[in-house]
Motif scaffolding. Structure first.
Motif, mmCIF file in Angstrom:
data_model
loop_
_atom_site.group_PDB
_atom_site.id
_atom_site.type_symbol
_atom_site.label_atom_id
_atom_site.label_comp_id
_atom_site.label_asym_id
_atom_site.label_seq_id
_atom_site.Cartn_x
_atom_site.Cartn_y
_atom_site.Cartn_z
ATOM 1 N N ALA A 1 0.818 -1.211 0.000
ATOM 2 C CA ALA A 1 0.000 0.000 0.000
ATOM 3 C C ALA A 1 0.855 1.265 0.000
ATOM 4 O O ALA A 1 0.615 2.192 -0.765
ATOM 5 N N LEU B 1 -5.603 3.595 -0.776
ATOM 6 C CA LEU B 1 -4.726 2.478 -1.109
ATOM 7 C C LEU B 1 -4.268 1.746 0.149
ATOM 8 O O LEU B 1 -4.025 0.536 0.124
ATOM 9 N N ARG B 2 -4.163 2.482 1.257
ATOM 10 C CA ARG B 2 -3.795 1.840 2.527
ATOM 11 C C ARG B 2 -4.984 1.161 3.188
ATOM 12 O O ARG B 2 -4.829 0.471 4.194
ATOM 13 N N HIS C 1 -3.689 -6.420 3.944
ATOM 14 C CA HIS C 1 -4.483 -5.662 2.979
ATOM 15 C C HIS C 1 -3.704 -5.403 1.698
ATOM 16 O O HIS C 1 -2.557 -4.956 1.711
ATOM 17 N N ARG C 2 -4.350 -5.676 0.560
ATOM 18 C CA ARG C 2 -3.776 -5.353 -0.746
ATOM 19 C C ARG C 2 -4.173 -3.932 -1.111
ATOM 20 O O ARG C 2 -5.304 -3.512 -0.918
ATOM 21 N N ALA C 3 -3.223 -3.206 -1.673
ATOM 22 C CA ALA C 3 -3.481 -1.798 -1.969
ATOM 23 C C ALA C 3 -4.536 -1.627 -3.041
ATOM 24 O O ALA C 3 -5.397 -0.745 -2.945
ATOM 25 N N ALA D 1 -8.406 1.377 -6.152
ATOM 26 C CA ALA D 1 -8.109 1.102 -4.747
ATOM 27 C C ALA D 1 -8.943 -0.076 -4.270
ATOM 28 O O ALA D 1 -10.079 -0.278 -4.702
ATOM 29 N N SER E 1 -13.436 -4.507 1.027
ATOM 30 C CA SER E 1 -12.441 -4.797 -0.005
ATOM 31 C C SER E 1 -13.118 -5.389 -1.232
ATOM 32 O O SER E 1 -14.254 -5.860 -1.189
#
Length: 980
Positions: free
Chosen positions: A10, A60-61, A75-77, A164, A177
């Motif tokens: 991220a 993105l974070r 977490h994926r960005a 995102a 997400s």
């Protein structure tokens, strides 16, 4: 083209796209925007500034509107979707300075993004009952960054669309997400839409283009005015990547997405900063002038309203022809996708939608729910169509079947063909027929085999349907006994099947010459003779299309033949459109339908239980009872399958490797061949040229844009001043709807594929063969002496010398093959599940992965396991995920005629809830999709219903869901293809 890259870091992703450096912002020359419904909801949509850059970095974070999405450590960005224009387009836009093209690129990328937002931005959440998952649409936050150079500062117009990993769920009012699998699933459609809109922009700007479709079916084009040498001079980045792939023994066509990504990273140059933009462009223009490119030429629009209208109608017509050849029903999305390919940028999506509506009004298209993939890889009803021609074919099929059923013919047990026999005489004749077959087989018939045999022999109907699970010995018991008795009583028995191998197997079992259904249909029709008695036994009838089945029954009606259709509704259906055998099995009278359920092929109860489990849809139980091996990587799976094959052969057992894809089949064949060479079982190895059919539909064969230099065309008919029947010719050019070929005598001939028929198109490739190799014919072919070898003939190589290869067939006959021409053969160790249907071996070894969503079907698992007598092996990457895929994908074919499910299809959540409320008010429920009579007023409900209407099958969840049930972090376990 379009590529998709998952962004895992991220912080790195935020810096990567948000910093205002020279490469990514090019000194302010590159537009950067924050878009998407989610961004609009937050009031952040618009051109990037410091505030938007900060908010996007937070998204993105996983930090949006004060909410933390998922586990920060996992977490994926987000996802970087890169849309890249063809090199000649970049040159015309950036070097020649045609701003209309840059604007067209922006519109095309945004159109593709709109498609993704409508169909692929979904979140996966726990079901209302706490079990399973459901998927629903969300509003995304997307950064769009347009760039004009690659890392070698060459002209390269492309846009990074960075989504995102955060979407707003209207149902819960929370951010969650995104399920990235859907982005990969929509990649092909989005890439085609981008390229079609880009081509339309080029045409509207007055540029002539050359539209092409590559071997994977992805469209692209080049602007004709731009010299190819100039495009090549500006493509050193691409050349470096291809050189790296070549160093690894790969090409863009053979490399996996991971291999391409590795080659890209290995050749990536350091970013250049501080580049003088004006000096850079001037250097580009100087190079362009050196290559003779006219930088000052201006063009007028090439597309008028009349052209758009004609092009859109033609594209819809050809897309319908293509889809309806293989499927009786198809979704609207599939139709729109194919229309874009055939339109070649001559029409917009709006033009094509209007043309589809016109086709409906004409009656060419009929609305039918299409059963297929929905969000999350589930299966459900989607908005779709069938064709008037498909409906007409199926009605004619059922009408002809009814006539044959009602037509009284001579009973097969009757030697005179005239008078009925007494019950006692009939019973004795049946017992003699059954006893004779039992004696020949060396085993007694089961009770249901005896009953089916007796019923068929005693019936005076001219149509019988014999169904049986795989391994119930319906051919060697019932059909063989019936054929023996019919032949003894003076009837001519003809053994038929859809494929040559199945026809050959049936012919051997019945003591007749096996014939393909296609060869029978191409015979000159003969009038019926009152004294003639013919029995047509057709095996593997489930693999016949509705059209072929209809044509065969109509021919039988005219000639006075009696027909027995034998098949299995649970196995793989027809490659052609329709589910004729299933329709007939359901429509014939009970006394004319016979079913065998007792499996006798498997020699142990565990394996037989696995087959019954697969039949019943108990996938997990079937995989547990079979020998299921979990091997994570594809290469290791291929190696394991080859090793199991070699082990079985060494133990004196027959073995069959079954794959889902042709690519897997080729790789398993090569691996087994290499292992046999290493073991000294194959010697004197040499390379020969072979031909692989592209397996195009008629509509695809008529499309000149698909032909590539080096393709081989084999002609089924002679043409005046053109190729002879059977001649192999090579494509040297395809342009402006015409294809130019080089004939065997070196001369050239140009033709319009839309005006031609009776030819097939092949890929030519080298195949290593040697003495001791097993090969199989992939198409009917002739040996050096002119003798015909049927498709599916298995051969052993005995010698390869000069331009001759000597082989021996299974009957011990020697044949010589001429290797200076392309051969229709391949290694014969592995086959696809469709080819394996009807085969039997001591051990079957199946390679089937959970990620093969389009091919992994329950019917194929059933075929894989049921081939084996002693041992069924399933090699997969993840048994649990594979079971989930197979449970929702049965693989049964669709029919054009309306069914009860069409009249009352399963409806999505919001729409179903609204209908239930109307029913509660005792309002009459309308069939199918009802008009909105008593419109709900709640905006959220209205929006959900409209989404449901637009895409059937995407279930809306219970609005009263406890928020703790949300699955805020999605798993991405799907390897999407790269769009090239």
């Amino acid at each position: 083209m379009i590529t998709i890259q998952q962004l895992c870091d991220a912080e790195g992703a935020a810096r990567y796209f948000s910093e205002l450096d020279d490469y990514y912002r090019e000194g302010g020359a590159a537009p950067a925007e924050l878009v998407g419904c989610g961004a609009t909801r937050l009031g952040l949509a618009g051109a990037f500034d410091k505030t938007r850059a900060t908010a996007f970095a937070a998204a993105l974070r996983g930090e949006v509107a004060g909410q933390r999405i998922g586990n920060p450590a996992r977490h994926r960005a987000g996802y970087d979707l890169t849309f890249s224009a063809p090199k000649s387009f970049s040159v015309a836009a950036l070097v020649a300075g045609d701003d209309r093209l840059a604007a067209a690129h922006d519109r095309a990328a945004r159109a593709a993004l709109a498609h993704i937002e409508a169909h692929a931005l979904v979140t996966r959440q726990r079901g209302a009952d706490g079990k399973g998952y459901e998927w629903r649409q969300v509003e995304g936050i997307t950064g769009v960054f347009r760039h004009t150079t690659n890392r070698r500062v060459e002209p390269d117009l492309h846009s990074h669309i960075v989504i995102a990993n955060a979407g707003y769920d209207q149902t819960t009012g929370r951010w969650a997400s995104i399920d990235g699998k859907e982005l990969f699933a929509a990649q092909r459609e989005a890439g085609t839409l981008y390229m079609a809109e880009l081509a339309r922009g080029a045409r509207e700007a007055g540029h002539e283009i050359d539209w092409t479709i590559n071997a994977q079916g992805h469209p692209s084009f080049e602007i004709r005015d731009v010299p190819p040498e100039l495009s090549l001079a500006f493509s050193t980045r691409t050349q470096a990547i291809e050189a790296e792939l070549a160093r690894r023994g790969l090409t863009r066509e053979t490399a996996s997405p991971d291999a391409k990504q590795a080659a890209t990273l290995a050749t990536r140059d350091k970013k250049l900063v501080g580049v003088d933009r004006a000096a850079l462009v001037e250097s580009w223009r100087a190079l362009a002038r050196e290559h003779g490119y006219d930088l000052d030429k201006r063009h007028g629009a090439l597309i008028g309203n009349d052209q758009r209208l004609a092009a859109s109608d033609d594209a819809v017509k050809r897309a319908i022809e293509h889809l309806s050849e293989r499927d009786a029903r198809f979704s609207r999305r599939d139709l729109e996708h194919e229309c874009r390919i055939y339109a070649q940028g001559h029409a917009s999506d709006a033009d094509l939608a209007a043309a589809i509506d016109r086709a409906q009004r004409r009656g060419d298209l009929i609305q039918r729910p299409s059963w297929g993939r929905t969000a999350g890889g589930q299966r459900g009803h989607r908005s779709g169509f069938t064709t008037a021609e498909g409906v007409k074919t199926e009605r004619a099929l059922l009408e002809t079947a009814g006539k044959l059923e009602r037509a009284n013919g001579a009973r097969l047990i009757d030697p005179t063909g005239k008078a009925p026999l007494s019950d006692r005489v009939t019973a004795r004749a049946i017992e003699r027929a059954i006893a004779a077959r039992e004696s020949q087989n060396g085993r007694p018939m089961t009770d249901e085999q005896r009953a089916a045999t007796a019923a068929i022999l005693c019936s005076d109907s001219r149509l019988q349907v014999l169904g049986g699970h795989a391994g119930t010995a319906k051919t060697t018991s019932c059909l063989a006994a019936v054929a023996d008795q019919a032949r003894a009583n003076g009837a001519t028995v003809r053994a038929m099947a859809p494929t040559s191998s199945a026809a050959s197997t049936l012919g051997e079992a019945l003591g007749s010459r096996g014939e393909t259904v296609a060869s029978v249909l191409h015979e000159q029709a003969k009038p019926a003779r009152p004294d003639a008695r013919e029995l047509w036994i057709v095996d593997e009838s489930g693999m016949m299309s509705a059209r072929d089945t209809k044509d065969l029954l109509q021919r039988a009606e005219r000639t006075g033949a009696t027909v027995i259709l034998s098949g299995d509704t649970k196995q793989i259906g027809s490659v052609g459109a329709g589910a004729a055998y299933s329709q007939l099995s359901a429509s014939v009278r009970p006394e004319h339908k016979h079913q065998l359920t007792q499996i006798v092929r498997q020699k142990n109860e565990t394996l037989r239980g696995a087959v019954y489990d697969a039949l019943s849809g108990r996938v997990r139980e079937a995989l547990q009872k079979a020998d299921t091996l979990e091997i994570r990587t594809r290469d290791a799976q291929i190696t394991a399958a080859a090793e199991r094959y070699q082990q079985a052969q060494a133990a004196g057992k027959s073995a069959l490797v079954v794959t889902l894809s042709r690519a897997d089949r080729a790789d398993v064949n090569k691996e087994i061949h290499d292992q046999r060479v290493a073991a000294g079982q194959v010697r004197d190895e040499r390379e020969v040229q072979i031909l692989d059919s592209k397996q195009w539909t008629a509509a695809q064969r008529s499309d000149a844009a698909r032909y590539q230099t080096g393709d081989v065309i084999v002609w089924g008919a002679a043409h005046r001043r053109g190729p002879d029947r059977g001649e192999q010719t090579t494509v040297v050019e395809s342009r402006d709807g015409l294809v130019t070929i080089q004939r065997e005598d070196g001369s050239r001939w140009t033709f319009n594929p839309r005006n031609m028929s009776r030819f097939d198109v092949f890929d030519a490739r080298a195949l290593a063969v040697g003495r001791g190799d097993s090969i199989v014919t992939r198409s009917a072919m002739h040996n050096a002496d002119g003798e015909r070898l049927a498709n599916g003939t298995r051969l052993e190589v005995t010698a390869v010398r000069g331009d001759r290869m000597t082989v021996r067939d299974e009957k011990g006959h020697q044949h010589t093959l001429d290797t200076h021409r392309g051969l229709h053969v391949d290694h014969g160790y592995a086959m696809t599940a469709d080819q394996a249907q009807g085969k039997t071996a001591d051990e079957s070894i199946g390679v089937i992965r959970a990620g093969q969503e389009n091919l992994a079907e329950l019917a194929r698992l059933y075929v894989i396991i049921s081939r084996a007598r002693e041992r069924g092996v399933v090699i997969t990457d993840d048994a649990q995920k594979l079971a989930a895929v197979l449970e929702r994908n049965t693989g049964q074919c669709k029919q054009a005629l309306e069914t009860a499910a069409d009249r009352d299809p399963p409806l999505p959540g919001a729409l179903a809830q609204w209908l239930a409320e109307r029913e509660a008010e005792r309002e009459e429920r309308l069939p199918g999709l009802p008009p909105m009579m008593a419109e709900p007023t709640d905006p959220g409900v209205v929006a959900a219903i409209e989404r449901d209407r637009e895409q059937l099958g995407l279930d809306a969840p219970d609005p009263d869901r406890d928020l703790d049930d949300q699955d805020l972090e999605q798993d991405l376990d799907f390897d999407g293809p790269e769009m090239g």
